[in-house]
Design an enzyme around this catalytic site. Structure first.
Site, PDB file in Angstrom:
ATOM      1  CD  GLU A 247      -2.898   1.033   2.252  1.00  0.00           C
ATOM      2  OE1 GLU A 247      -3.265   0.192   2.951  1.00  0.00           O
ATOM      3  OE2 GLU A 247      -3.347   2.160   2.825  1.00  0.00           O
TER       4      GLU A 247
ATOM      5  CE  LYS B  38      -6.287  -1.012   5.312  1.00  0.00           C
ATOM      6  NZ  LYS B  38      -5.228  -0.477   4.485  1.00  0.00           N
TER       7      LYS B  38
ATOM      8  CG  ASP C  78       0.545 -17.212  11.118  1.00  0.00           C
ATOM      9  OD1 ASP C  78      -0.153 -16.068  10.434  1.00  0.00           O
ATOM     10  OD2 ASP C  78      -0.033 -18.111  11.575  1.00  0.00           O
TER      11      ASP C  78
ATOM     12  CG  HIS D 176      -4.065   7.785   0.734  1.00  0.00           C
ATOM     13  ND1 HIS D 176      -4.934   6.685   0.649  1.00  0.00           N
ATOM     14  CD2 HIS D 176      -3.364   7.442   1.925  1.00  0.00           C
ATOM     15  CE1 HIS D 176      -4.751   5.986   1.750  1.00  0.00           C
ATOM     16  NE2 HIS D 176      -3.733   6.409   2.684  1.00  0.00           N
TER      17      HIS D 176
END
Ligand code: MEV
Length: 433
Positions: A85, A275, A291, A388
Site C-alpha cells: 500500500e 485497519k 504469521d 495518499h
C-alpha cells in the site's frame, strides 16, 4: 476451458504452469511469461521458496521498504516493512521523525503467555471427571517432558494446565486449558505438540480409570493471546505538537483525542482506525517472517474483548501533556519457522539488531502506533487524500508506463497541483502530445 484436475501436485512446475495457462488463462503466452518472469534464476533460492508451500508456480513479490528514525526506549531503529500500500512506509517514517524529536516511543512488554486447548466430550459423572483430572494432571505434564525439555531449560514451557467445564455452553463439552511460555519462538508447533500429547495420555488414562469414555474433538493453540501484551506510548507537552500541518497545537490535540474517542465508541470507525494500525503491524510482521493471519485474528478479537469492537489506541490530555498509547496482544517469534528459512527475513531481523521476541513485540507495536498517529494526524488536519494521492501518483504513472523524464516532469507539476486520477491522466496526455 476451465476444468478440474487430479494429481496436480505430482506434475512438475512447468507442467503445472502449462496446465493453468491452458485451462484458466486461455493459453495466454503473456500470462505464462509473467509467471516465468517472477521465478528466480537462482535455482537454490527458488527451490527454497517452492518448498514453503505446495503447488508453487511462481513467486508473488511485495516491496520491502524501510521506515528509519524510530526512537524506541532511546535506541534508534530502522524498521523493515513488507507492504504494497502506497503511503504506509512514508507515513511511518514521518511519524517516527515527528516523535524522534519529542522523546521517542516508550514501550514495555506486560505479559508473554500463550494458550492452547484440548477440546473434548464427556457424558459421564462430572465429579468423577474432576477427581480423575486432579489425579492424572501430573502424568499429563510428565508425558510432555520429552517435548518441553529444551524449552524448560531456557525458562519456558507449560506454566499451567486446568480442566474447564463448558457443559453449560455445549452438552458434554470440556477442555484442557494450557498456558505456555514459548520465549523467542512463536511456539505454534511446540504448543500443538504438547496439546496432542496431553490428549493422547489423557484419553489412554481415561480408558483405564473412567466408566464413560472421553472423546477428543481437537487439540490446538489459540491465537487469542490477551496475556501476551505489549504497551507502546508517546507523549509530549501540548505546545510541542507543532509542525507544518499543525498550526494550533491545542486544537490539534483536542481533535486528535476526539478522533480516538470516536473510534473507541463507534465500531464502523474503529474497524478502519484499527485497519490503519494493522498497516504498520502487518508490514513488520510479514517482513520478520511472522504469521500475520494469527496476529490479525488475535488483535481483532482483543479489540472486541469487552463485547463491542473498539479502538486499539487511546489518547488523553492531562496537565498540558498529550499522551497517545496502545496495548496490543502480539504473539511473535524471532527463532524457528520462516525466521530461520527466508533469507530476506534474516536480513530484516539483522536490520533490527537480531531482536528477541519481546523486543520485536515492542517494535511491531510502535509501528502500529506510529501508523495510527500519522493517519489521525492527516485525517484531522489536511485530510487523508493529499498524502495518499501523492503516493498514488507513482502507481498511475507506472500504469501509463511513464518514462523517467515524464515521471520527473509530472511529479514536479503535482508539487503545486492537486493529484486526482483524471488530472494525472490529463497531464500525461498533455505531455505526450
Ligand atoms: C488506510 O489504509 C488506513 C486509514 O484509513 C486508517 C484510518 O482511517 O485511520 C487511513
Amino acid at each position: 476451458m476451465q476444468k478440474s484436475v487430479s494429481g496436480f501436485s505430482k506434475l512438475s512446475k512447468s507442467k503445472k504452469i502449462d496446465w493453468i495457462v491452458t485451462h484458466y488463462l486461455s493459453g495466454s503466452t503473456a500470462s505464462k511469461d509473467t509467471l516465468l518472469q517472477y521465478i528466480n534464476s537462482d535455482k537454490k533460492l527458488q527451490q527454497l521458496h517452492d518448498e514453503f508451500i505446495e503447488n508453487t508456480i511462481s513467486n508473488y513479490y511485495l516491496p520491502l521498504g524501510i521506515a528509519p528514525n524510530f526512537k524506541i526506549n532511546n535506541t534508534i531503529y530502522a524498521i523493515p516493512m513488507a507492504i504494497e500500500e502506497s503511503s504506509v512506509v512514508a507515513a511511518a517514517s514521518k511519524a517516527a521523525k515527528f516523535w524522534m524529536s519529542r522523546g521517542g516511543f516508550k514501550t514495555k512488554v506486560l505479559s508473554t503467555t500463550k494458550i492452547g486447548q484440548v477440546h473434548f466430550m464427556f457424558h459421564g459423572n462430572s465429579e468423577k471427571l474432576h477427581a480423575f483430572y486432579t489425579a492424572v494432571q501430573p502424568k499429563l505434564l510428565e508425558a510432555t517432558r520429552g517435548i518441553t525439555k529444551n524449552m524448560d531449560a531456557r525458562g519456558g514451557g507449560v506454566l499451567d494446565l486446568v480442566l474447564n467445564d463448558k457443559t453449560t455452553e455445549i452438552k458434554g463439552y470440556y477442555q484442557l486449558h494450557a498456558t505456555f511460555e514459548t520465549l523467542d519462538a512463536m511456539g505454534a508447533n511446540f504448543i500443538n505438540s504438547c496439546l496432542e500429547q496431553f490428549a493422547k495420555t489423557f484419553k489412554a488414562e481415561a480408558e483405564k480409570h473412567l466408566d464413560s469414555p472421553i472423546e477428543i474433538v481437537m487439540s490446538i493453540l489459540s491465537n487469542y493471546v490477551p496475556n501476551c501484551i505489549v504497551r507502546a506510548e508517546v507523549s509530549c507537552p501540548i505546545e510541542e505538537l507543532i509542525d507544518k500541518n499543525i498550526e494550533d497545537p491545542e486544537l490539534f490535540a483536542k481533535k486528535f483525542v476526539q478522533a480516538i474517542s470516536i473510534a473507541e465508541v463507534e465500531p464502523y470507525r474503529a474497524v478502519t482506525h484499527n485497519k490503519g494500525i494493522m498497516n504498520g503491524i502487518d508490514a513488520v510482521v510479514l517482513a520478520t517472517g511472522n504469521d500475520f493471519r494469527a496476529i490479525e485474528a488475535g488483535v481483532h478479537a482483543y479489540a472486541a474483548r469487552n463485547g463491542k469492537y473498539s479502538s486499539l489506541t487511546h489518547a488523553k490530555v492531562e496537565n498540558g501533556i498529550f499522551t497517545f498509547w496502545t496495548e496490543l496482544p502480539l504473539a511473535l517469534g524471532t527463532v524457528g519457522g520462516l525466521t530461520n528459512l527466508h533469507p530476506l527475513v534474516k536480513v530484516a531481523l539483522d536490520i533490527l539488531g537480531k531482536p528477541s521476541a519481546k523486543e520485536l513485540m515492542q517494535i511491531v507495536a510502535v509501528a502500529g502506533l506510529a501508523q495510527n498517529f500519522a493517519a489521525i494526524k492527516s485525517l484531522t488536519t489536511t485530510g487523508i487524500q493529499e498524502g495518499h494521492m501523492k503516493m498514488h501518483l507513482m502507481n498511475i504513472l507506472n500504469q501509463f508506463e511513464a518514462t523517467a523524464n515524464e515521471k520527473k516532469t509530472i511529479v514536479d507539476y503535482f508539487k503545486t497541483h492537486t493529484v486526482t486520477h483524471r488530472a494525472v491522466v490529463e497531464a500525461i496526455n498533455a505531455l505526450r502530445q
